[in-house]
Design an enzyme around this catalytic site. Structure first.
Site, PDB file in Angstrom:
ATOM      1  N   GLY A 257       0.772  -1.240   0.000  1.00  0.00           N
ATOM      2  CA  GLY A 257       0.000   0.000   0.000  1.00  0.00           C
ATOM      3  C   GLY A 257       0.801   1.286   0.000  1.00  0.00           C
TER       4      GLY A 257
ATOM      5  N   MET B  48      -4.252  -6.912  -7.035  1.00  0.00           N
ATOM      6  CA  MET B  48      -3.723  -7.954  -7.904  1.00  0.00           C
ATOM      7  C   MET B  48      -4.794  -8.849  -8.522  1.00  0.00           C
ATOM      8  SD  MET B  48      -0.665  -7.065  -7.860  1.00  0.00           S
ATOM      9  CE  MET B  48       0.066  -8.401  -8.813  1.00  0.00           C
TER      10      MET B  48
ATOM     11  N   ASN C 165      -6.157   3.399 -12.139  1.00  0.00           N
ATOM     12  CA  ASN C 165      -5.105   2.458 -11.791  1.00  0.00           C
ATOM     13  C   ASN C 165      -3.750   3.078 -12.094  1.00  0.00           C
ATOM     14  OD1 ASN C 165      -3.954  -0.110 -11.053  1.00  0.00           O
ATOM     15  ND2 ASN C 165      -3.613  -0.514 -13.233  1.00  0.00           N
TER      16      ASN C 165
ATOM     17  N   HIS D 275       0.239   1.865 -13.107  1.00  0.00           N
ATOM     18  CA  HIS D 275       0.997   0.718 -13.600  1.00  0.00           C
ATOM     19  C   HIS D 275       2.455   1.126 -13.772  1.00  0.00           C
ATOM     20  CE1 HIS D 275       1.723  -3.053 -15.636  1.00  0.00           C
ATOM     21  NE2 HIS D 275       2.294  -2.421 -16.639  1.00  0.00           N
TER      22      HIS D 275
END
Length: 204
Positions: free
Chosen positions: A14, A93, A110, A112
């Protein structure tokens, strides 16, 4: 002005969650709070980070549900119970399915650790090193029906050094993740992001 409520889905340590928390508490992201952090792993340190900041931390065991749809329905119920407007994936995940996407399309982000569309999926930093790229980086994007595919909001480049390992490259990319994810959240909440097909236009 009423606070906008963010929900975070996380599976691991996190650190990007912590960055969002810090930027809210520091006033960079205004009139917003994280209403709930949900994890599919009971041992995820993201849950402990949430508790330390007085944020509701919820573990939902995906194996307790017969189907992915039923698991996601439970996640959705928790998000809606907390009045969540914007969902952030922070090291989550699991591939997001239709149940969550139908409810939060255009309202789910999101991050990445690659310059999409290159090196989608797992171990992006390792993929970059094995491919021999000279520049790597990270991407914040809207979530859509494909993995690491949605319209791109912000990207940040990181030089790949001759002596880089997966660990050293990952660490430098992570530093940039902690900068651009809060920026993307702020832009979203200020109504400055407009999706036009594959492009995201940042409004002045």
């Amino acid at each position: 002005m009423s606070e906008r409520v963010i929900g975070v889905l996380a599976s691991g340590r996190g650190s990007n969650l912590q960055s969002i928390i810090d930027h809210i508490e520091g006033g960079y992201i205004k009139n917003a709070r994280i209403g709930v952090v949900i994890s599919d792993r009971a041992s995820a340190y993201a849950l402990e980070r949430a508790r330390r900041h007085g944020i509701e931390a919820v573990y939902i065991n995906p194996h307790a549900y017969p189907t992915k749809e039923e698991y996601e329905q439970k996640v959705l119920e928790v998000l809606e119970e907390h009045g969540v407007e914007l969902v952030l994936l922070a090291g989550y995940m699991r591939i997001v399915g239709d149940t969550l996407l139908d409810a939060y399309e255009g309202r789910m982000l999101n991050i990445h650790p690659a310059l999409l569309p290159a090196f989608r999926g797992l171990h992006a930093q390792r993929q970059a090193l094995e491919y021999g790229v000279k520049v790597a980086g990270c991407t914040v994007h809207f979530v859509d029906r494909e993995v690491d595919h949605g319209p791109i909001i912000i990207q940040r480049c990181v030089e790949v050094r001759e002596d880089d390992t997966e660990e050293t490259l990952s660490a430098r990319i992570l530093e940039q993740e902690h900068k651009i994810y809060p920026e993307a959240v702020r832009l979203y909440l200020e109504g400055k992001l407009k999706i036009e097909g594959r492009r995201v236009r940042v409004l002045e």
